[in-house]
Design a protein around this motif. Structure first.
Motif, PDB file in Angstrom:
ATOM      1  N   LEU A   1       0.825  -1.210   0.000  1.00 26.70           N
ATOM      2  CA  LEU A   1       0.000   0.000   0.000  1.00 26.70           C
ATOM      3  C   LEU A   1       0.858   1.259   0.000  1.00 26.70           C
ATOM      4  O   LEU A   1       0.553   2.226  -0.703  1.00 26.70           O
ATOM      5  CB  LEU A   1      -0.938   0.002   1.209  1.00 26.70           C
ATOM      6  CG  LEU A   1      -2.106  -0.957   1.128  1.00 26.70           C
ATOM      7  CD1 LEU A   1      -2.880  -0.968   2.448  1.00 26.70           C
ATOM      8  CD2 LEU A   1      -3.031  -0.581  -0.024  1.00 26.70           C
ATOM      9  N   ILE A   2       1.927   1.265   0.773  1.00 27.54           N
ATOM     10  CA  ILE A   2       2.770   2.458   0.825  1.00 27.54           C
ATOM     11  C   ILE A   2       3.498   2.654  -0.506  1.00 27.54           C
ATOM     12  O   ILE A   2       3.682   3.778  -0.958  1.00 27.54           O
ATOM     13  CB  ILE A   2       3.725   2.431   2.033  1.00 27.54           C
ATOM     14  CG1 ILE A   2       4.165   3.860   2.407  1.00 27.54           C
ATOM     15  CG2 ILE A   2       4.963   1.622   1.782  1.00 27.54           C
ATOM     16  CD1 ILE A   2       3.140   4.676   3.062  1.00 27.54           C
ATOM     17  N   MET A   3       3.879   1.563  -1.161  1.00 33.78           N
ATOM     18  CA  MET A   3       4.529   1.694  -2.465  1.00 33.78           C
ATOM     19  C   MET A   3       3.542   2.252  -3.500  1.00 33.78           C
ATOM     20  O   MET A   3       3.916   3.044  -4.356  1.00 33.78           O
ATOM     21  CB  MET A   3       5.094   0.345  -2.920  1.00 33.78           C
ATOM     22  CG  MET A   3       6.274  -0.141  -2.100  1.00 33.78           C
ATOM     23  SD  MET A   3       7.661   1.005  -2.050  1.00 33.78           S
ATOM     24  CE  MET A   3       8.202   0.971  -3.744  1.00 33.78           C
ATOM     25  N   LEU A   4       2.290   1.860  -3.402  1.00 31.71           N
ATOM     26  CA  LEU A   4       1.260   2.417  -4.284  1.00 31.71           C
ATOM     27  C   LEU A   4       1.103   3.915  -4.035  1.00 31.71           C
ATOM     28  O   LEU A   4       1.014   4.709  -4.983  1.00 31.71           O
ATOM     29  CB  LEU A   4      -0.070   1.693  -4.067  1.00 31.71           C
ATOM     30  CG  LEU A   4      -1.247   2.163  -4.905  1.00 31.71           C
ATOM     31  CD1 LEU A   4      -0.969   1.956  -6.380  1.00 31.71           C
ATOM     32  CD2 LEU A   4      -2.507   1.427  -4.484  1.00 31.71           C
ATOM     33  N   ALA A   5       1.102   4.309  -2.773  1.00 27.24           N
ATOM     34  CA  ALA A   5       1.006   5.734  -2.436  1.00 27.24           C
ATOM     35  C   ALA A   5       2.219   6.492  -2.966  1.00 27.24           C
ATOM     36  O   ALA A   5       2.088   7.609  -3.493  1.00 27.24           O
ATOM     37  CB  ALA A   5       0.886   5.909  -0.929  1.00 27.24           C
ATOM     38  N   TYR A   6       3.405   5.897  -2.850  1.00 22.12           N
ATOM     39  CA  TYR A   6       4.620   6.544  -3.355  1.00 22.12           C
ATOM     40  C   TYR A   6       4.566   6.696  -4.874  1.00 22.12           C
ATOM     41  O   TYR A   6       4.963   7.720  -5.423  1.00 22.12           O
ATOM     42  CB  TYR A   6       5.864   5.746  -2.980  1.00 22.12           C
ATOM     43  CG  TYR A   6       6.190   5.730  -1.510  1.00 22.12           C
ATOM     44  CD1 TYR A   6       5.568   6.564  -0.596  1.00 22.12           C
ATOM     45  CD2 TYR A   6       7.144   4.853  -1.027  1.00 22.12           C
ATOM     46  CE1 TYR A   6       5.882   6.529   0.749  1.00 22.12           C
ATOM     47  CE2 TYR A   6       7.475   4.816   0.324  1.00 22.12           C
ATOM     48  CZ  TYR A   6       6.839   5.660   1.199  1.00 22.12           C
ATOM     49  OH  TYR A   6       7.165   5.623   2.518  1.00 22.12           O
ATOM     50  N   THR A   7       4.061   5.682  -5.544  1.00 26.02           N
ATOM     51  CA  THR A   7       3.940   5.746  -6.998  1.00 26.02           C
ATOM     52  C   THR A   7       2.972   6.855  -7.398  1.00 26.02           C
ATOM     53  O   THR A   7       3.238   7.611  -8.343  1.00 26.02           O
ATOM     54  CB  THR A   7       3.479   4.391  -7.559  1.00 26.02           C
ATOM     55  OG1 THR A   7       4.453   3.409  -7.204  1.00 26.02           O
ATOM     56  CG2 THR A   7       3.319   4.436  -9.067  1.00 26.02           C
ATOM     57  N   ASN A   8       1.871   6.969  -6.670  1.00 22.10           N
ATOM     58  CA  ASN A   8       0.908   8.028  -6.959  1.00 22.10           C
ATOM     59  C   ASN A   8       1.528   9.403  -6.743  1.00 22.10           C
ATOM     60  O   ASN A   8       1.290  10.326  -7.518  1.00 22.10           O
ATOM     61  CB  ASN A   8      -0.353   7.867  -6.110  1.00 22.10           C
ATOM     62  CG  ASN A   8      -1.206   6.718  -6.570  1.00 22.10           C
ATOM     63  OD1 ASN A   8      -1.105   6.275  -7.706  1.00 22.10           O
ATOM     64  ND2 ASN A   8      -2.034   6.206  -5.678  1.00 22.10           N
ATOM     65  N   ARG A   9       2.329   9.551  -5.692  1.00 19.09           N
ATOM     66  CA  ARG A   9       3.008  10.833  -5.442  1.00 19.09           C
ATOM     67  C   ARG A   9       3.973  11.136  -6.584  1.00 19.09           C
ATOM     68  O   ARG A   9       4.080  12.266  -7.029  1.00 19.09           O
ATOM     69  CB  ARG A   9       3.739  10.818  -4.112  1.00 19.09           C
ATOM     70  CG  ARG A   9       2.793  10.816  -2.918  1.00 19.09           C
ATOM     71  CD  ARG A   9       3.432  11.263  -1.643  1.00 19.09           C
ATOM     72  NE  ARG A   9       3.884  12.627  -1.625  1.00 19.09           N
ATOM     73  CZ  ARG A   9       3.125  13.700  -1.504  1.00 19.09           C
ATOM     74  NH1 ARG A   9       1.819  13.572  -1.445  1.00 19.09           N
ATOM     75  NH2 ARG A   9       3.645  14.902  -1.456  1.00 19.09           N
ATOM     76  N   PHE A  10       4.673  10.119  -7.044  1.00 12.55           N
ATOM     77  CA  PHE A  10       5.609  10.321  -8.150  1.00 12.55           C
ATOM     78  C   PHE A  10       4.876  10.746  -9.411  1.00 12.55           C
ATOM     79  O   PHE A  10       5.308  11.662 -10.109  1.00 12.55           O
ATOM     80  CB  PHE A  10       6.426   9.052  -8.402  1.00 12.55           C
ATOM     81  CG  PHE A  10       7.334   9.178  -9.589  1.00 12.55           C
ATOM     82  CD1 PHE A  10       8.516   9.892  -9.496  1.00 12.55           C
ATOM     83  CD2 PHE A  10       6.992   8.605 -10.799  1.00 12.55           C
ATOM     84  CE1 PHE A  10       9.349  10.037 -10.597  1.00 12.55           C
ATOM     85  CE2 PHE A  10       7.816   8.742 -11.902  1.00 12.55           C
ATOM     86  CZ  PHE A  10       9.002   9.460 -11.803  1.00 12.55           C
ATOM     87  N   LEU A  11       3.766  10.083  -9.718  1.00 17.23           N
ATOM     88  CA  LEU A  11       3.002  10.434 -10.913  1.00 17.23           C
ATOM     89  C   LEU A  11       2.454  11.857 -10.825  1.00 17.23           C
ATOM     90  O   LEU A  11       2.460  12.593 -11.816  1.00 17.23           O
ATOM     91  CB  LEU A  11       1.873   9.426 -11.136  1.00 17.23           C
ATOM     92  CG  LEU A  11       2.324   8.017 -11.517  1.00 17.23           C
ATOM     93  CD1 LEU A  11       1.128   7.068 -11.564  1.00 17.23           C
ATOM     94  CD2 LEU A  11       3.066   8.028 -12.841  1.00 17.23           C
ATOM     95  N   ALA A  12       2.006  12.250  -9.635  1.00 13.47           N
ATOM     96  CA  ALA A  12       1.516  13.617  -9.450  1.00 13.47           C
ATOM     97  C   ALA A  12       2.650  14.611  -9.641  1.00 13.47           C
ATOM     98  O   ALA A  12       2.473  15.667 -10.262  1.00 13.47           O
ATOM     99  CB  ALA A  12       0.903  13.769  -8.063  1.00 13.47           C
ATOM    100  N   LEU A  13       3.818  14.268  -9.129  1.00 17.34           N
ATOM    101  CA  LEU A  13       4.980  15.145  -9.274  1.00 17.34           C
ATOM    102  C   LEU A  13       5.420  15.236 -10.735  1.00 17.34           C
ATOM    103  O   LEU A  13       5.775  16.314 -11.218  1.00 17.34           O
ATOM    104  CB  LEU A  13       6.123  14.624  -8.401  1.00 17.34           C
ATOM    105  CG  LEU A  13       7.206  15.597  -8.016  1.00 17.34           C
ATOM    106  CD1 LEU A  13       6.640  16.817  -7.325  1.00 17.34           C
ATOM    107  CD2 LEU A  13       8.212  14.912  -7.119  1.00 17.34           C
ATOM    108  N   ALA A  14       5.361  14.124 -11.439  1.00 21.22           N
ATOM    109  CA  ALA A  14       5.725  14.126 -12.856  1.00 21.22           C
ATOM    110  C   ALA A  14       4.779  15.025 -13.645  1.00 21.22           C
ATOM    111  O   ALA A  14       5.203  15.780 -14.532  1.00 21.22           O
ATOM    112  CB  ALA A  14       5.702  12.706 -13.408  1.00 21.22           C
ATOM    113  N   SER A  15       3.505  14.970 -13.324  1.00 26.88           N
ATOM    114  CA  SER A  15       2.526  15.832 -13.986  1.00 26.88           C
ATOM    115  C   SER A  15       2.810  17.297 -13.679  1.00 26.88           C
ATOM    116  O   SER A  15       2.721  18.154 -14.563  1.00 26.88           O
ATOM    117  CB  SER A  15       1.122  15.449 -13.513  1.00 26.88           C
ATOM    118  OG  SER A  15       0.177  16.339 -14.027  1.00 26.88           O
ATOM    119  N   LEU A  16       3.160  17.571 -12.435  1.00 21.03           N
ATOM    120  CA  LEU A  16       3.490  18.936 -12.042  1.00 21.03           C
ATOM    121  C   LEU A  16       4.724  19.445 -12.785  1.00 21.03           C
ATOM    122  O   LEU A  16       4.759  20.593 -13.229  1.00 21.03           O
ATOM    123  CB  LEU A  16       3.721  18.998 -10.530  1.00 21.03           C
ATOM    124  CG  LEU A  16       4.002  20.362  -9.930  1.00 21.03           C
ATOM    125  CD1 LEU A  16       2.845  21.318 -10.180  1.00 21.03           C
ATOM    126  CD2 LEU A  16       4.261  20.215  -8.444  1.00 21.03           C
TER     127      LEU A  16
END
Length: 131
Positions: free
Chosen positions: A16-31
């Motif tokens: 679950l935490i790795m999924l959250a980290y991946t989501n943070r990375f994707l949001a950062l990439a979009s930013l």
């Protein structure tokens, strides 16, 4: 005594935490992509340069968060193998190591969240100046 279910319980938390980290990375990439477009439009903005520095640091933090999360996951898998082989001393050591890696990952995540809020404050302050 450690059983196979002990590290197995950590599996779901790590996943679950790795999924959250991946989501943070994707949001950062979009930013980063949207910031790049802004940069091309307004090349001289100091706010954009501040955001770029902040994003670089946050990308490093996310890389380390994910690295320690993966190390925790791998340690947990090897721990389960050692339990299966009945090498309980080494299994307990690896489980402890897995918990340490997981804790480091969470601490880095907390630092990244702090930096994230600073980036939002920078954005808000730039909007207040344009009033």
């Amino acid at each position: 005594m450690i059983t196979i279910t002990t590290p197995a319980l950590l599996f779901s938390a790590i996943s679950l935490i790795m999924l959250a980290y991946t989501n943070r990375f994707l949001a950062l990439a979009s930013l980063v992509r949207s910031l790049h477009a802004k940069y091309l439009e307004h090349n001289q903005s100091g706010v954009i340069h501040g955001q770029i520095q902040n994003l670089r640091y946050r990308l490093q933090l996310i890389k380390y968060m994910q690295t320690y999360g993966v190390l925790s996951f791998v340690s947990c898998v090897i721990c389960m193998f050692f339990i299966f082989m009945n090498w309980l001393f080494w299994a307990e050591m690896l489980f402890g190591l897995s918990l340490i890696f997981f804790t480091i990952s969470l601490i880095i995540s907390l630092i990244e969240i702090q930096k994230s809020t600073k980036a939002l404050e920078l954005e808000l302050s730039s909007m207040e100046k344009t009033k």
